[in-house]
Scaffold this active site. Structure first.
Site, mmCIF file in Angstrom:
data_model
loop_
_atom_site.group_PDB
_atom_site.id
_atom_site.type_symbol
_atom_site.label_atom_id
_atom_site.label_comp_id
_atom_site.label_asym_id
_atom_site.label_seq_id
_atom_site.Cartn_x
_atom_site.Cartn_y
_atom_site.Cartn_z
ATOM 1 N N ASP A 259 0.989 -1.713 0.047
ATOM 2 C CA ASP A 259 0.150 0.357 -0.069
ATOM 3 C C ASP A 259 0.851 1.257 -0.089
ATOM 4 O O ASP A 259 1.719 0.945 0.053
ATOM 5 C CB ASP A 259 -0.545 -0.056 1.264
ATOM 6 C CG ASP A 259 -1.778 -0.757 1.375
ATOM 7 O OD1 ASP A 259 -2.525 -0.868 0.375
ATOM 8 O OD2 ASP A 259 -2.906 -0.913 2.105
ATOM 9 N N LYS B 216 -3.939 3.097 -3.112
ATOM 10 C CA LYS B 216 -4.822 3.096 -3.785
ATOM 11 C C LYS B 216 -5.330 4.727 -3.374
ATOM 12 O O LYS B 216 -4.774 5.670 -2.872
ATOM 13 C CB LYS B 216 -6.483 2.633 -2.904
ATOM 14 C CG LYS B 216 -6.633 1.358 -3.479
ATOM 15 C CD LYS B 216 -7.383 0.605 -2.101
ATOM 16 C CE LYS B 216 -6.791 0.389 -0.439
ATOM 17 N NZ LYS B 216 -8.008 -0.284 0.494
ATOM 18 N N MET C 53 -8.349 8.512 9.937
ATOM 19 C CA MET C 53 -8.315 9.072 8.142
ATOM 20 C C MET C 53 -9.599 10.771 8.607
ATOM 21 O O MET C 53 -10.613 10.759 7.661
ATOM 22 C CB MET C 53 -9.119 8.665 6.346
ATOM 23 C CG MET C 53 -8.410 7.403 6.619
ATOM 24 S SD MET C 53 -9.359 5.894 5.287
ATOM 25 C CE MET C 53 -9.638 5.062 6.926
HETATM 26 N N1 SAH Z 1 -4.439 -0.209 8.842
HETATM 27 C C1 SAH Z 1 -4.354 1.639 9.312
HETATM 28 C C2 SAH Z 1 -4.944 2.144 9.002
HETATM 29 C C3 SAH Z 1 -5.416 2.501 7.393
HETATM 30 S S1 SAH Z 1 -6.097 3.778 7.517
HETATM 31 C C4 SAH Z 1 -3.402 0.923 10.832
HETATM 32 O O1 SAH Z 1 -3.612 0.480 11.810
HETATM 33 O O2 SAH Z 1 -2.951 2.049 11.161
HETATM 34 C C5 SAH Z 1 -4.911 4.755 7.318
HETATM 35 C C6 SAH Z 1 -5.784 6.254 8.160
HETATM 36 O O3 SAH Z 1 -4.502 5.317 9.611
HETATM 37 C C7 SAH Z 1 -4.476 6.919 7.849
HETATM 38 O O4 SAH Z 1 -5.829 7.992 7.134
HETATM 39 C C8 SAH Z 1 -3.984 8.486 9.121
HETATM 40 O O5 SAH Z 1 -5.346 8.023 9.567
HETATM 41 C C9 SAH Z 1 -4.053 6.469 9.909
HETATM 42 N N2 SAH Z 1 -2.320 6.423 10.040
HETATM 43 C C10 SAH Z 1 -1.868 5.307 9.389
HETATM 44 N N3 SAH Z 1 -0.400 5.188 9.249
HETATM 45 C C11 SAH Z 1 -0.178 6.830 10.789
HETATM 46 C C12 SAH Z 1 0.569 7.587 10.973
HETATM 47 N N4 SAH Z 1 2.045 6.880 10.729
HETATM 48 N N5 SAH Z 1 0.611 8.131 11.447
HETATM 49 C C13 SAH Z 1 -0.284 8.838 11.999
HETATM 50 N N6 SAH Z 1 -1.329 8.478 11.326
HETATM 51 C C14 SAH Z 1 -1.137 7.260 10.334
#
Ligand code: SAH
Length: 266
Positions: A37, A59, A173
């Site tokens: 991703d 995506k 998000m």
């Molecule tokens: N599966 C992922 C989430 C995917 S949705 C998890 O468990 O973390 C994607 C969202 O996750 C982003 O829009 C943001 O809100 C958050 N996110 C992912 N990586 C991040 C990071 N390093 N710092 C802050 N927010 C993060």
């Protein structure tokens, strides 16, 4: 570790390669192909050996469903061709990661499929802030919620259920919906003074964190963070952490002052 024709959905964690599990690292080294991703950190991708085919399947916002079907088809096709497939996803695959679609596509095609969990963004964000997501007596509930909406759709969440003063909300998000989130929670009774933290790029070099209050969230989301992935944390546990940190800073200042003005008894 991976059988030919098998698929592993692997959590890549929040970005820092040191937050990858040992199992995830073993799996990406044993794969023949890795589909990844957009949110998978470069440091994690650097761990993928040269002989492994690395395929980006990031995506674009607003085109999720069509793209998701194409990703499902790619994974299934690779496994049916006898490849050892790793599907590398940001954070934990089972949290807002479309894992179910991919599990179902594999199972429908008779492909063995497994999950390797990862460190989710909320855990990385709370670690960055030096806070606990739950707090005895203050935050008894931890809610993971996504504020993602289909393009053109209005954000519709159960604000009444979410506006629990004894909960910590971890909103994924949520940056672009900050105004609706603030309004929704306050109109359901959560005070404007409720502490909020925004953490962008948690665990990565470009990490930014900002602590504010619910009524200032829309402004903070526009000005305090940039374009990176950001998590919102809302609730009294954040305030307790901020207080503890300022106490620690005060102690530190006392300590430094003591050292710069040593007592004459020394
Ligand atoms: N599966 C992922 C989430 C995917 S949705 C998890 O468990 O973390 C994607 C969202 O996750 C982003 O829009 C943001 O809100 C958050 N996110 C992912 N990586 C991040 C990071 N390093 N710092 C802050 N927010 C993060």
């Amino acid at each position: 570790m991976i059988d030919f024709g098998e698929v592993w959905l692997v959590g890549a964690g929040p970005g820092d390669p040191d937050l990858l599990t040992r199992k995830a690292e073993k799996l990406i080294c044993d794969a023949s192909v890795v589909f990844f991703d957009a949110l998978v950190g470069q440091g994690v991708l650097d761990l993928v050996p040269d002989h492994v085919r690395l395929v980006p399947v990031g995506k674009r916002a607003g085109r999720h469903s069509k793209d998701q079907n194409a990703i499902d088809a790619l994974i299934v096709e690779a496994a049916l061709a006898g490849e050892k497939v790793v599907r590398l996803k940001g954070g934990d695959p089972s949290i807002f990661g479309r894992a179910m679609e991919e599990l179902t596509a594999c199972r429908d095609a008779g492909i063995p499929v497994h999950i390797c969990p990862g460190v989710t963004a909320a855990s990385a964000a709370s670690a960055s802030l030096g806070m606990s997501l739950t707090l005895r007596g203050l935050a008894r509930r931890l809610t993971f919620v996504t504020a993602h909406t289909k393009r053109g759709k209005v954000l519709s969440l159960d604000w009444q259920a979410l506006a629990d003063p004894e909960a910590t909300l971890a909103i994924y998000m949520g940056k672009s919906s900050a105004a609706q989130i603030g309004e929704g929670l306050m109109s359901a009774g959560l005070p404007g003074s409720t502490p909020v933290a925004l953490v962008e790029n948690a665990s990565l070099d470009g990490e930014v964190s900002f602590v504010t209050r619910l009524d200032l969230l829309p402004l903070a989301a526009k000005t305090a963070v940039g374009d990176g992935p950001a998590l919102l944390l809302i609730g009294e546990a954040i305030g307790a952490a901020a207080k503890a940190q300022s106490r620690a800073t005060l102690h530190r200042a006392d300590f430094d002052q003591d050292r710069s003005h040593p007592s004459t008894n020394d």
